[in-house]
Write a protein that holds these residues in place. Structure first.
Motif, PDB file in Angstrom:
ATOM      1  N   ILE A  52       0.913  -1.296   0.089  1.00  0.00           N
ATOM      2  CA  ILE A  52      -0.114   0.188   0.049  1.00  0.00           C
ATOM      3  C   ILE A  52       1.067   1.256  -0.249  1.00  0.00           C
ATOM      4  O   ILE A  52       0.741   2.320  -0.573  1.00  0.00           O
ATOM      5  CB  ILE A  52      -0.769  -0.019   1.280  1.00  0.00           C
ATOM      6  CG1 ILE A  52      -1.578  -1.370   1.313  1.00  0.00           C
ATOM      7  CG2 ILE A  52      -1.665   1.093   1.340  1.00  0.00           C
ATOM      8  CD1 ILE A  52      -2.632  -1.480   0.302  1.00  0.00           C
ATOM      9  N   TRP A  53       1.991   1.185   0.832  1.00  0.00           N
ATOM     10  CA  TRP A  53       3.069   2.206   0.986  1.00  0.00           C
ATOM     11  C   TRP A  53       4.049   1.612   0.505  1.00  0.00           C
ATOM     12  O   TRP A  53       4.958   0.663   1.096  1.00  0.00           O
ATOM     13  CB  TRP A  53       3.031   2.858   2.367  1.00  0.00           C
ATOM     14  CG  TRP A  53       1.935   3.199   2.856  1.00  0.00           C
ATOM     15  CD1 TRP A  53       1.157   4.445   2.791  1.00  0.00           C
ATOM     16  CD2 TRP A  53       1.143   2.474   3.889  1.00  0.00           C
ATOM     17  NE1 TRP A  53       0.187   4.596   3.483  1.00  0.00           N
ATOM     18  CE2 TRP A  53       0.076   3.403   4.179  1.00  0.00           C
ATOM     19  CE3 TRP A  53       0.999   1.312   4.553  1.00  0.00           C
ATOM     20  CZ2 TRP A  53      -1.186   3.080   4.791  1.00  0.00           C
ATOM     21  CZ3 TRP A  53       0.137   0.990   5.424  1.00  0.00           C
ATOM     22  CH2 TRP A  53      -1.078   1.821   5.454  1.00  0.00           C
ATOM     23  N   LYS A  54       4.822   1.729  -0.608  1.00  0.00           N
ATOM     24  CA  LYS A  54       5.841   1.108  -1.373  1.00  0.00           C
ATOM     25  C   LYS A  54       7.160   1.745  -0.849  1.00  0.00           C
ATOM     26  O   LYS A  54       7.381   2.949  -1.187  1.00  0.00           O
ATOM     27  CB  LYS A  54       5.744   1.200  -2.685  1.00  0.00           C
ATOM     28  CG  LYS A  54       4.529   0.334  -3.267  1.00  0.00           C
ATOM     29  CD  LYS A  54       4.479  -0.977  -2.792  1.00  0.00           C
ATOM     30  CE  LYS A  54       5.748  -1.926  -3.199  1.00  0.00           C
ATOM     31  NZ  LYS A  54       5.497  -3.128  -2.580  1.00  0.00           N
ATOM     32  N   PRO A  55       8.031   1.122  -0.428  1.00  0.00           N
ATOM     33  CA  PRO A  55       9.509   1.745  -0.047  1.00  0.00           C
ATOM     34  C   PRO A  55      10.331   1.693  -1.381  1.00  0.00           C
ATOM     35  O   PRO A  55      10.535   0.763  -1.699  1.00  0.00           O
ATOM     36  CB  PRO A  55      10.180   0.929   1.073  1.00  0.00           C
ATOM     37  CG  PRO A  55       9.282  -0.239   0.977  1.00  0.00           C
ATOM     38  CD  PRO A  55       8.045  -0.134   0.093  1.00  0.00           C
ATOM     39  N   VAL A  88       3.979  -2.597   6.876  1.00  0.00           N
ATOM     40  CA  VAL A  88       3.506  -1.288   7.649  1.00  0.00           C
ATOM     41  C   VAL A  88       5.070  -0.744   7.848  1.00  0.00           C
ATOM     42  O   VAL A  88       6.043  -1.761   8.275  1.00  0.00           O
ATOM     43  CB  VAL A  88       2.806  -1.509   8.765  1.00  0.00           C
ATOM     44  CG1 VAL A  88       1.485  -1.679   8.494  1.00  0.00           C
ATOM     45  CG2 VAL A  88       3.367  -2.828   9.598  1.00  0.00           C
ATOM     46  N   ALA A  89       5.531   0.436   7.823  1.00  0.00           N
ATOM     47  CA  ALA A  89       6.643   0.893   8.229  1.00  0.00           C
ATOM     48  C   ALA A  89       6.763   1.967   9.007  1.00  0.00           C
ATOM     49  O   ALA A  89       7.691   2.704   9.451  1.00  0.00           O
ATOM     50  CB  ALA A  89       7.281   1.291   6.808  1.00  0.00           C
ATOM     51  N   ASN A  90       5.701   2.228   9.755  1.00  0.00           N
ATOM     52  CA  ASN A  90       5.530   3.179  11.004  1.00  0.00           C
ATOM     53  C   ASN A  90       4.282   2.915  11.772  1.00  0.00           C
ATOM     54  O   ASN A  90       3.377   2.307  11.297  1.00  0.00           O
ATOM     55  CB  ASN A  90       5.587   4.367  10.567  1.00  0.00           C
ATOM     56  CG  ASN A  90       4.705   5.140   9.557  1.00  0.00           C
ATOM     57  OD1 ASN A  90       3.569   4.847   9.766  1.00  0.00           O
ATOM     58  ND2 ASN A  90       5.209   5.839   8.430  1.00  0.00           N
ATOM     59  N   SER A  91       4.041   3.767  12.850  1.00  0.00           N
ATOM     60  CA  SER A  91       2.702   3.582  13.668  1.00  0.00           C
ATOM     61  C   SER A  91       1.446   3.909  12.903  1.00  0.00           C
ATOM     62  O   SER A  91       0.313   3.472  13.174  1.00  0.00           O
ATOM     63  CB  SER A  91       2.977   3.941  15.007  1.00  0.00           C
ATOM     64  OG  SER A  91       3.498   5.488  14.879  1.00  0.00           O
ATOM     65  N   ILE A 107       6.870  -6.578   7.800  1.00  0.00           N
ATOM     66  CA  ILE A 107       7.862  -5.584   7.912  1.00  0.00           C
ATOM     67  C   ILE A 107       8.840  -5.729   6.904  1.00  0.00           C
ATOM     68  O   ILE A 107       9.289  -6.780   6.539  1.00  0.00           O
ATOM     69  CB  ILE A 107       8.611  -5.759   9.287  1.00  0.00           C
ATOM     70  CG1 ILE A 107       7.840  -5.828  10.438  1.00  0.00           C
ATOM     71  CG2 ILE A 107       9.416  -4.622   9.741  1.00  0.00           C
ATOM     72  CD1 ILE A 107       6.757  -4.932  10.812  1.00  0.00           C
ATOM     73  N   GLY A 108       9.065  -4.801   6.143  1.00  0.00           N
ATOM     74  CA  GLY A 108       9.818  -4.916   4.957  1.00  0.00           C
ATOM     75  C   GLY A 108      11.168  -4.711   5.258  1.00  0.00           C
ATOM     76  O   GLY A 108      11.761  -4.294   6.321  1.00  0.00           O
ATOM     77  N   THR A 117      12.532   2.121  14.198  1.00  0.00           N
ATOM     78  CA  THR A 117      11.202   1.652  13.275  1.00  0.00           C
ATOM     79  C   THR A 117      10.540   0.463  14.017  1.00  0.00           C
ATOM     80  O   THR A 117       9.413   0.414  14.157  1.00  0.00           O
ATOM     81  CB  THR A 117      11.578   1.829  12.067  1.00  0.00           C
ATOM     82  OG1 THR A 117      12.427   2.931  11.687  1.00  0.00           O
ATOM     83  CG2 THR A 117      10.091   2.010  11.415  1.00  0.00           C
ATOM     84  N   VAL A 118      11.680  -0.436  13.905  1.00  0.00           N
ATOM     85  CA  VAL A 118      11.071  -1.835  14.429  1.00  0.00           C
ATOM     86  C   VAL A 118      10.186  -1.819  15.898  1.00  0.00           C
ATOM     87  O   VAL A 118       9.107  -2.273  15.883  1.00  0.00           O
ATOM     88  CB  VAL A 118      12.039  -2.861  14.301  1.00  0.00           C
ATOM     89  CG1 VAL A 118      11.505  -4.183  15.048  1.00  0.00           C
ATOM     90  CG2 VAL A 118      12.327  -3.151  12.868  1.00  0.00           C
TER      91      VAL A 118
END
Ligand code: PEP
Ligand code: MN
Length: 362
Positions: A52-55, A88-91, A107-108, A117-118
């Motif tokens: 959904i959110w691509k790093p 997901v990469a943040n809260s 988690i990527g 971040t983890v």
């Protein structure tokens, strides 16, 4: 206190002979999400995946459709009954994914490298019963990967799973990300019950390698696969070269040879036992030989000390390495492996010689 991940038997979602996660690299449109999910019907997909959110490594690339895409996934789940996971990469990502009923989170690789971040994600999930799949960090650091697992286990999650997606390198290789299989195997050695998936899509970077990498993972007793699937890979907005159509995924699954992780058959068990006894016998002999070799090294150490000679003699070391690597090739062994083993033996031998020179016996 040792932290124990839940075994795969305690996980929901399981459908087929192994845990299969499939879906597009990214959710691009409502139609694409629906078309993929419909085409996956009939395959033993445990979890549908979509970013959904691509790093993205470079800016100005497609960075995912964000929260809008979560609504498509929720609708897909209602229509097709497929549970889904997102990265997901943040809260904030965590909050949005939970709001739209995500069944699991991943988690990527670019997130696993960052303990802050983890931890932020683990804290955001404290007290929430949702499984978490953790990709390896982009760099080959098994401690960082273990640490990410521990952060979730410590915050009370037991259903954590590892995903091996390979490691990035500066030099080009046939893989997009080098598999370095010894790293996921080491993780599994450290956390024996930990379920482990392989992501052949991000390891391979191209369709032609997917079958081979998937097979290798199953041969190594991985618990499942995460494979990127797109109804029309040529038009995909990210990872175009590695995505498979659902039909091609079907074919890949059909061609996989499944191996049993163990057997109860007494006949098979006793033959295996015999072979293992032989292996133990050879291992004992190797250890005995190494011990004898070190005794000889000490004798040489004494000799060098008495005659005022230096321990390290580069020509002699080169001579040994060249000889052993030549023999390795003749015996169909990897010269690289033999070189690495003899580097260690040589290092240990120098250590023994130094101890003798310093007048200590070990
Ligand atoms: C992905 O799964 O699409 C992804 C971005 O993977 P990774 O974190 O392994 O690069
Ligand atoms: Mn991808």
């Amino acid at each position: 206190m040792p932290l124990h991940p839940a075994p795969l038997a305690d996980w929901p979602f399981r459908k087929g002979p192994f845990f299969l996660v499939a879906g597009p690299c990214a959710a691009e449109s409502r139609e694409q999400v629906m078309a993929t999910a419909h085409a996956l019907k009939g395959l033993p997909v445990s979890l549908f995946r979509a970013g959904i959110w691509k790093p993205r490594t470079r800016p100005n690339s497609f960075e995912g459709m964000g929260v809008a895409a979560l609504a498509w996934l929720q609708e897909m789940k209602q229509h097709c009954g497929l549970p889904y996971c997102v990265e997901v990469a943040n809260s904030e990502h965590v909050e949005a994914a939970l709001k739209y009923g995500a069944d699991a989170l991943w988690i990527g690789a670019r997130t696993t490298v960052n303990p802050f971040t983890v931890q932020e994600i683990a804290d955001a999930l404290a007290g929430i019963d949702i499984p978490v799949l953790i990709k390896n960090p982009v760099n080959p650091d098994v401690d960082l990967w273990t640490g990410a697992m521990e952060r979730f286990l410590q915050s009370g999650k037991t259903r954590v799973m590892a995903i091996h997606r390979g490691f990035s390198t500066y030099h080009q290789t046939i893989y997009r990300n080098r598999p370095m299989w010894e790293i996921p195997l080491e993780l599994k050695r450290r956390m024996p019950g930990l379920p482990l998936l392989c992501d052949p899509s991000h390891i391979s970077g191209k369709r032609s390698l997917l079958q081979e990498v998937s097979q290798k993972a199953l041969d190594l007793n991985f618990d499942g696969l995460m494979i990127e699937t797109h109804p029309n890979p040529e038009e995909a907005r990210s990872d175009r070269e590695q995505q498979l159509t659902p039909v091609a995924l079907h074919k890949l699954l059909d061609n996989l040879l499944l191996r049993k992780s163990g057997t109860e058959d007494p006949l098979l068990l006793s033959s295996l036992e015999e072979l293992r006894k032989e292996v133990d016998r050879l291992d004992d002999a190797i250890l005995q030989t190494i011990a004898e070799r070190m005794e000889l090294s000490e004798e040489i150490g004494k000799f060098k000390q008495e005659n005022g000679l230096a321990i390290y003699q580069p020509e002699r070391y080169n001579e040994i390495l060249t000889r052993m690597m030549g023999q390795a090739l003749a015996q169909n062994l990897s010269a690289d492996l033999i070189a690495r083993i003899w580097e260690l033996i040589h290092k240990e031998s120098i250590r023994h010689q130094r101890l003798v020179m310093r007048g200590k016996n070990q």
